[in-house]
Design a protein around this motif. Structure first.
Motif, mmCIF file in Angstrom:
data_model
loop_
_atom_site.group_PDB
_atom_site.id
_atom_site.type_symbol
_atom_site.label_atom_id
_atom_site.label_comp_id
_atom_site.label_asym_id
_atom_site.label_seq_id
_atom_site.Cartn_x
_atom_site.Cartn_y
_atom_site.Cartn_z
ATOM 1 N N VAL A 1 0.806 -1.222 0.000
ATOM 2 C CA VAL A 1 0.000 0.000 0.000
ATOM 3 C C VAL A 1 0.843 1.278 0.000
ATOM 4 O O VAL A 1 0.553 2.198 -0.759
ATOM 5 N N PRO A 2 1.942 1.352 0.791
ATOM 6 C CA PRO A 2 2.812 2.517 0.633
ATOM 7 C C PRO A 2 3.279 2.672 -0.812
ATOM 8 O O PRO A 2 3.280 3.784 -1.350
ATOM 9 N N ALA A 3 3.642 1.564 -1.436
ATOM 10 C CA ALA A 3 4.105 1.640 -2.823
ATOM 11 C C ALA A 3 2.989 2.180 -3.705
ATOM 12 O O ALA A 3 3.212 3.030 -4.576
ATOM 13 N N LEU A 4 1.793 1.697 -3.444
ATOM 14 C CA LEU A 4 0.670 2.130 -4.268
ATOM 15 C C LEU A 4 0.420 3.633 -4.105
ATOM 16 O O LEU A 4 0.195 4.350 -5.079
ATOM 17 N N THR A 5 0.487 4.115 -2.892
ATOM 18 C CA THR A 5 0.271 5.553 -2.668
ATOM 19 C C THR A 5 1.348 6.357 -3.373
ATOM 20 O O THR A 5 1.076 7.414 -3.949
ATOM 21 N N TYR B 1 7.160 0.795 -8.330
ATOM 22 C CA TYR B 1 6.486 -0.205 -9.148
ATOM 23 C C TYR B 1 7.068 -1.591 -8.838
ATOM 24 O O TYR B 1 6.337 -2.568 -8.701
ATOM 25 N N ASN B 2 8.391 -1.639 -8.695
ATOM 26 C CA ASN B 2 9.019 -2.915 -8.345
ATOM 27 C C ASN B 2 8.582 -3.405 -6.977
ATOM 28 O O ASN B 2 8.336 -4.589 -6.780
ATOM 29 N N ASP B 3 8.525 -2.480 -6.032
ATOM 30 C CA ASP B 3 8.064 -2.857 -4.692
ATOM 31 C C ASP B 3 6.656 -3.442 -4.751
ATOM 32 O O ASP B 3 6.346 -4.433 -4.103
ATOM 33 N N PHE B 4 5.844 -2.798 -5.549
ATOM 34 C CA PHE B 4 4.460 -3.217 -5.665
ATOM 35 C C PHE B 4 4.377 -4.620 -6.265
ATOM 36 O O PHE B 4 3.661 -5.490 -5.774
ATOM 37 N N GLN B 5 5.170 -4.810 -7.321
ATOM 38 C CA GLN B 5 5.257 -6.128 -7.940
ATOM 39 C C GLN B 5 5.707 -7.181 -6.937
ATOM 40 O O GLN B 5 5.141 -8.261 -6.848
ATOM 41 N N GLY B 6 6.753 -6.819 -6.204
ATOM 42 C CA GLY B 6 7.296 -7.743 -5.213
ATOM 43 C C GLY B 6 6.248 -8.099 -4.180
ATOM 44 O O GLY B 6 6.100 -9.256 -3.792
#
Ligand SMILES: Nc1ncnc2c1ncn2[C@@H]1O[C@H](COP(=O)(O)OP(=O)(O)OP(=O)(O)O)[C@@H](O)[C@H]1O
Ligand SMILES: [Mg+2]
Length: 592
Positions: free
Chosen positions: A148-152, A313-318
């Motif tokens: 969620v942090p990545a998404l924000t 984006y990578n964090d989100f993917q991960g």
């Protein structure tokens, strides 16, 4: 490997995971909404600063009206401070809120996962690598936290870029279009480098996992390694894996370090174009120097948000990949569960029985281990099971506490299928002493009273006395409060067994399942364990896998298991007289 799962979110593959992950964040939706508002404010602040460059240049530096210039001189620095203070506050709020929410969510998921692991049946544990299970609960859950942090930030950073681009276009749209084209063209190689970095990072993690499992194995098997003088061989094995890890990391470093210079080189291309073409325009007076610098600042400030966007984006993917692995565990159903209307197991009155039990271990290649076993144990009796190695003895006793259920046939208590009873009530009535004693890193007292919430010292001592463990426990500096960890490996095999027997005595269950240790003890220790066992078996319905002649002699009945079937049944003398399998085993094992 599972790690290779790459979720193509934009193609909808990750949508399911994401939706499911969101469920855990849902209770915090208000906080998350606040964080989004903060992100909106932070996102627009970059554009606001570069926008101010134009009045700074035109209204202060290039202003022929000096009085007006002084007013702007007072106002613009104040505006700059205000913007940054504002940005700082909201950025802090956004990150703080999201990280706390993230921590709460992973706390929740970790607990759920652990609870789920505890509920899974024994077969899952035989089939799954311990290291893998641990990494689900430690690594994967931690990675999920970032979703969620990545998404924000995937909202905030592009917003930042959009505002900056807005300012750039507002100041000088022709040039902005040229630069955007240059950026778009350069995006491809940069993205490729990023892909390589991800690939080698992932591979590095896998290699690290292999290294970890080698370590785990070696540390726990160090005695075997030393006994076989295999230190050099094991060191070689480790070196080889470590070398692989190194090679992967080197590749990652190359691509990691090449992407920044490559991006900068491409950036310089844009910068050169801007200076050359822009300078010409300023010299010609087509645009003001204020607009020019405002434009340059906006473009320059886009670099960081762009980098962050790709990282987020990578964090989100991960995070999606990790949730996939965690959800897989959560979706694994226990193969052995209580019936919905299961009842408490009543006290056993008459007998325990296996009725034409067939069993094969899960897995395609496995043969039937038990083929039609019938066995009856009257209350208070002791039945000894003997049979060659691999004949299915351990398998057979595992049905009673329902570690496994038979494929065909039933296990009954007084004629009722044990699947009718709740597992907790069934297991409360069974005490098990297995071949290898497991002791928790806790005090001896709590180890003996394991399973009871409050360790009643009087009963613990009584159990220890009956298990012939009291004396050696008292010889430890802190007696019953000595922790197993403190003792390390200083407990002998016989002492461990007696602690296990004390534990079973403390539990005081009416049914006793015993898998005698095969390793022989010295005769002194053997005698003590034997006496402890006699105390334990007293007055209980006992099924024992017997390896000791003395146990066999004490048994009311002996059954012989051969290739998954009960082939003989009777007393020691009867079976010897029969001259069959039992006589053969007896001559092999006990004749001395
Ligand atoms: N988890 C498992 N998955 C598949 N096969 C298994 C599993 N556990 C045991 N087996 C197989 O089932 C058979 C019976 O095993 P079991 O452990 O019941 O033998 P045992 O009589 O207790 O032998 P031992 O005296 O050596 O302890 C063996 O052929 C064994 O290879
Ligand atoms: Mg066994």
């Amino acid at each position: 490997m599972a790690n290779k799962v790459r979720i193509k979110f934009w193609k909808g593959e990750g949508w399911q995971q994401f939706r499911r992950l969101l469920i855990y964040f849902k209770p915090y939706w208000k906080l998350i909404a606040i964080a989004f508002v903060c992100a909106l404010i932070v996102g627009s602040s970059g554009g606001a600063t570069t926008y101010l460059v134009e009045p700074t240049m035109n209204k202060i530096f290039a202003n022929p009206d000096k009085d007006a210039a002084r007013i702007y001189l007072a106002l613009i620095p104040l505006a700059v401070i205000a913007i940054f203070v504002f940005k700082g506050i909201f950025r802090f709020l956004q990150n703080y809120i999201l990280r706390i929410v993230g921590q709460r969510v992973i706390r929740e998921i970790r607990n759920l996962l652990y609870e789920h692991y505890q509920a899974l049946s024994v077969d899952y544990y035989t089939d799954t690598n311990t290291g893998v299970m641990m990494s689900r609960i430690t690594n994967d859950v931690t990675i999920m936290e970032r979703a969620v942090p990545a998404l924000t930030n995937l909202f905030r950073e592009p917003l930042q870029i959009a505002f900056l681009a807005g300012v750039a276009i507002y100041m000088w749209w022709q040039m902005a279009l040229i630069v955007i084209v240059i950026f778009a063209v350069s995006a491809y190689p940069v993205a490729r480098f990023g892909g390589k970095v991800r690939k080698y990072t992932r591979r590095g993690q896998e290699r690290m996992g292999v290294l970890n499992s080698i370590l785990k194995e070696n540390f726990s098997g160090i005695r075997v390694i030393k006994a076989f003088a295999m230190e050099a061989y094991e060191t070689m094995r480790f070196r080889r894996e470590n070398q692989r890890l190194y090679e992967t990391n080197v590749k990652r470093v190359v691509f990691d370090e090449i992407s920044a210079p490559a991006m900068e080189a491409l950036g310089s291309l844009a910068a050169a174009a801007v200076i050359f073409y822009g300078g010409m325009q300023v010299v010609n007076g087509t645009i003001s120097s204020g607009e020019f610098f405002s434009f340059v600042a906006s473009m320059g400030m886009m670099y960081e948000p762009m980098k962050r966007t790709s990282r987020m984006y990578n964090d989100f993917q991960g995070a999606l990949g990790a949730s996939d692995r965690v959800f897989q565990v959560l979706d694994t159903m226990s193969t052995i569960v209580d019936e919905p209307d299961a009842i408490e197991m009543p006290p056993i009155r008459e007998k325990l029985a296996l009725e034409s039990v067939h069993f094969r271990y899960p897995g395609e290649k496995n043969d039937e281990v038990l083929c039609g076993v019938d066995l009856e144990v009257k209350v208070g009796q002791t039945v000894a099971i003997v049979g060659g190695s691999g004949s299915g003895k351990t398998t057979l006793i595992n049905f009673f506490p329902r570690f496994y259920d038979p494929n065909q046939g039933r296990v009954t208590v007084d004629g009722t299928d044990i699947r009718r009873f709740t597992m907790s009530s069934l297991r409360q009535r069974i005490a098990m002493v297995t071949q290898d004693t497991f002791l928790f890193d806790d005090s001896i007292r709590n180890n003996i009273a394991y399973g009871q919430s409050e360790a009643d010292l009087e009963r613990v001592v009584a159990a220890a006395k009956m298990a012939y463990a009291h004396e050696f426990i008292l010889s430890f500096p802190r007696g019953y409060d000595t922790s197993i960890g403190e003792l390390g490996v200083r407990l002998s095999g016989g002492q461990r067994q007696r602690l296990a027997i004390a534990r079973a005595l403390y539990k005081n269950a009416p049914i006793l399942i015993l898998d005698e240790a095969t390793s022989s003890l010295d005769s002194e220790s053997e005698r003590e364990v034997q006496r402890a066992l006699e105390n334990l078996m007293e007055g209980r319905t006992t099924i024992v896998i017997a390896h000791r002649l003395s146990t066999i002699r004490r048994a009311d009945r002996i059954v012989v298991l051969k290739a998954g079937q009960l082939v003989e049944d009777g007393s020691h003398e009867e079976l010897l007289a029969l001259g069959g399998e039992y006589a053969r085993l007896y001559n092999l094992q006990f004749q001395e």
